[in-house]
Write an enzyme that holds these catalytic residues in place. Structure first.
Site, PDB file in Angstrom:
ATOM      1  N   ASP A   1      52.192  45.693  77.398  1.00 45.55           N
ATOM      2  CA  ASP A   1      52.878  45.427  76.336  1.00 45.55           C
ATOM      3  C   ASP A   1      51.528  45.344  75.228  1.00 45.55           C
ATOM      4  O   ASP A   1      50.852  44.120  75.442  1.00 45.55           O
ATOM      5  CB  ASP A   1      53.676  44.275  76.418  1.00 45.55           C
ATOM      6  CG  ASP A   1      54.555  44.075  74.977  1.00 45.55           C
ATOM      7  OD1 ASP A   1      53.862  44.293  74.028  1.00 45.55           O
ATOM      8  OD2 ASP A   1      55.127  43.165  74.881  1.00 45.55           O
TER       9      ASP A   1
ATOM     10  N   TYR B   1      54.025  30.822  78.781  1.00 45.14           N
ATOM     11  CA  TYR B   1      55.034  31.887  78.712  1.00 45.14           C
ATOM     12  C   TYR B   1      54.333  32.909  77.693  1.00 45.14           C
ATOM     13  O   TYR B   1      53.968  32.772  76.787  1.00 45.14           O
ATOM     14  CB  TYR B   1      56.310  31.655  78.083  1.00 45.14           C
ATOM     15  CG  TYR B   1      57.326  32.709  77.898  1.00 45.14           C
ATOM     16  CD1 TYR B   1      58.063  33.364  78.869  1.00 45.14           C
ATOM     17  CD2 TYR B   1      57.418  33.312  76.719  1.00 45.14           C
ATOM     18  CE1 TYR B   1      58.822  34.399  78.793  1.00 45.14           C
ATOM     19  CE2 TYR B   1      58.032  34.567  76.378  1.00 45.14           C
ATOM     20  CZ  TYR B   1      58.955  34.978  77.766  1.00 45.14           C
ATOM     21  OH  TYR B   1      59.673  35.945  77.582  1.00 45.14           O
TER      22      TYR B   1
ATOM     23  N   LYS C   1      58.050  38.523  79.871  1.00 46.43           N
ATOM     24  CA  LYS C   1      58.237  38.820  81.359  1.00 46.43           C
ATOM     25  C   LYS C   1      57.307  39.927  81.944  1.00 46.43           C
ATOM     26  O   LYS C   1      56.841  40.706  80.833  1.00 46.43           O
ATOM     27  CB  LYS C   1      59.811  39.254  81.342  1.00 46.43           C
ATOM     28  CG  LYS C   1      60.889  38.120  81.683  1.00 46.43           C
ATOM     29  CD  LYS C   1      60.608  37.437  83.102  1.00 46.43           C
ATOM     30  CE  LYS C   1      61.547  36.247  83.078  1.00 46.43           C
ATOM     31  NZ  LYS C   1      61.060  35.464  84.181  1.00 46.43           N
TER      32      LYS C   1
END
Ligand code: F6R
Ligand code: MG
Ligand code: MG
Length: 372
Positions: free
Chosen positions: A10, A227, A230
């Protein structure tokens, strides 16, 4: 030997975390063409699912090749540059390290790779997912390679009858184990039923001694310690002639099983099999999506892709995924829609909890009942 690699990252979203910009994809495709021209790759195809760019590549350098990984790393820097110029969201999100060193392990991008001697005809399916984690492949891989109610060939094809072996990674303790199936299916299920921790990394045919499937097994949050989204995994599955047929490999996705991911990587939601045109999470940053791109590999060239979920036989799964979303969404912030606490450890909720630590008081002492 031909190496088949999917390396993905990403590197910026258009709009938010929903998709990649067409210019990012064309930049990646141009670089792949250059690498084929320059002799590094046999072939290359750029694809996307949600906000992740996947470089689908064939070459002869073997898995974990420094040259191929470094090439992908450079391409992701170039797609990041496009994302920055266009002000896209989260530009460079998955590039966790400043400098490349040897291979991509622990650097952010995910990858699945396998090596084979090309058969006379070599059908391969690339699965690309968004808004979920690598353990999302556990259930479909079990069904494809170990469940005779899914895969007729396990019962009636002599080359498949002796079964498949599953290599499983423990992502928390960084160790691995192999289960020979069908004898050890109960042992296998003990672990892979917990997909946040135990992930099928590869599957091999026991009679053909061929690798049949490979997955990307990184967990970004465990690498980064916080975090960072995902992992949005990818998977390669070889098909036919003693390996599961294309239709047996697609069949598990007719059931939109529940996976972890979706909004803020913190919710259970059904995984929806979609065409490339629909591979853009929307509602509640979901539902998580999966696309299946089929190729025939010929002399290392990628003939394809065919967009295999672009078919009405998956309309039922898409409709059911929508219904399951309706049901889960009505739980709002309650489990089991929201992930269990231990799986939220690396989200921003942890920082909020710390702010409340001092306000927690011990419970009042209980009166001891008479007679004790
Ligand atoms: C999930 C995902 C998104 C984001 C959400 C908030 O993997 O990428 O659901 O978590 O859109 O994103 P930020 O915090 O970047 O505003
Ligand atoms: Mg993103
Ligand atoms: Mg993504």
């Amino acid at each position: 030997m031909t190496t088949f690699s999917i390396i993905k990252a990403d590197t910026g979203g258009f709009v938010g975390h929903s998709a990649v910009h067409p210019e990012m994809l064309s930049t990646a495709q141009d670089r792949l063409r250059d690498a084929v021209g320059g002799g590094l790759l046999l072939d290359g195809h750029a694809a996307s699912c949600g906000d992740d760019v996947s470089l689908i590549m064939t070459h002869e350098h073997g898995p974990d090749s420094t040259a191929v990984h470094e090439f992908a790393w450079d391409v992701f820097h170039q797609t990041t540059a496009v994302a920055k110029r266009l002000g896209l969201y989260g530009a460079g999100q998955d590039l966790l390290s400043d400098a490349f060193s040897g291979n991509l392990r622990g650097m952010g991008p995910g990858y699945a790779e396998l090596e084979f001697t090309e058969r006379p005809s070599e059908p391969v399916i690339c699965f690309l997912a968004d808004k979920t984690e690598p353990g999302a492949w556990n259930l479909p891989l079990y069904k494809i390679f170990a469940d005779p109610f899914n895969t007729a060939g396990l019962v009636i094809d002599s080359k498949m009858h002796s079964g498949f072996s599953f290599e499983v990674y423990d992502l928390y303790e960084e160790k691995r184990i192999v289960f020979d199936c069908p004898e050890q299916i109960y042992d296998l299920l003990m672990y892979i039923g917990a997909p946040a921790r135990y992930v099928v990394h590869r599957v091999d045919s026991r009679s053909l001694t061929e690798q049949a499937a490979a997955t990307s097994t990184q967990r970004l949050s465990l690498i980064a310690g916080k975090y960072v989204g995902k992992d949005d995994p990818v998977m390669i599955v070889r098909c036919q002639s003693g390996l599961p047929a294309v239709g047996e490999v697609l069949e598990p996705f007719a059931f939109p099983h529940s996976v972890a991911g979706c909004m803020r990587g913190s919710h259970h939601a059904p995984i929806m099999p979609v065409s490339q045109a629909q591979a853009h999470p929307a509602r509640f940053d979901g539902p998580p999506r999966v696309v299946a791109l089929g190729f025939q590999v010929r002399d290392g060239k990628l003939v394809g892709p065919r967009d295999l979920f672009d078919d009405p036989s998956f309309d039922g799964a898409r409709r059911q995924a929508g219904e399951i979303m309706d049901y889960l969404r009505r739980h709002g912030p309650f489990e089991p829609h929201r992930l269990a606490l231990e799986d939220l450890e690396y989200t921003t909720m942890h920082a909020l909890e710390e702010r409340l630590t001092d306000r927690w008081q011990p419970l009042p002492a209980q009166p001891v009942p008479a007679g004790l």
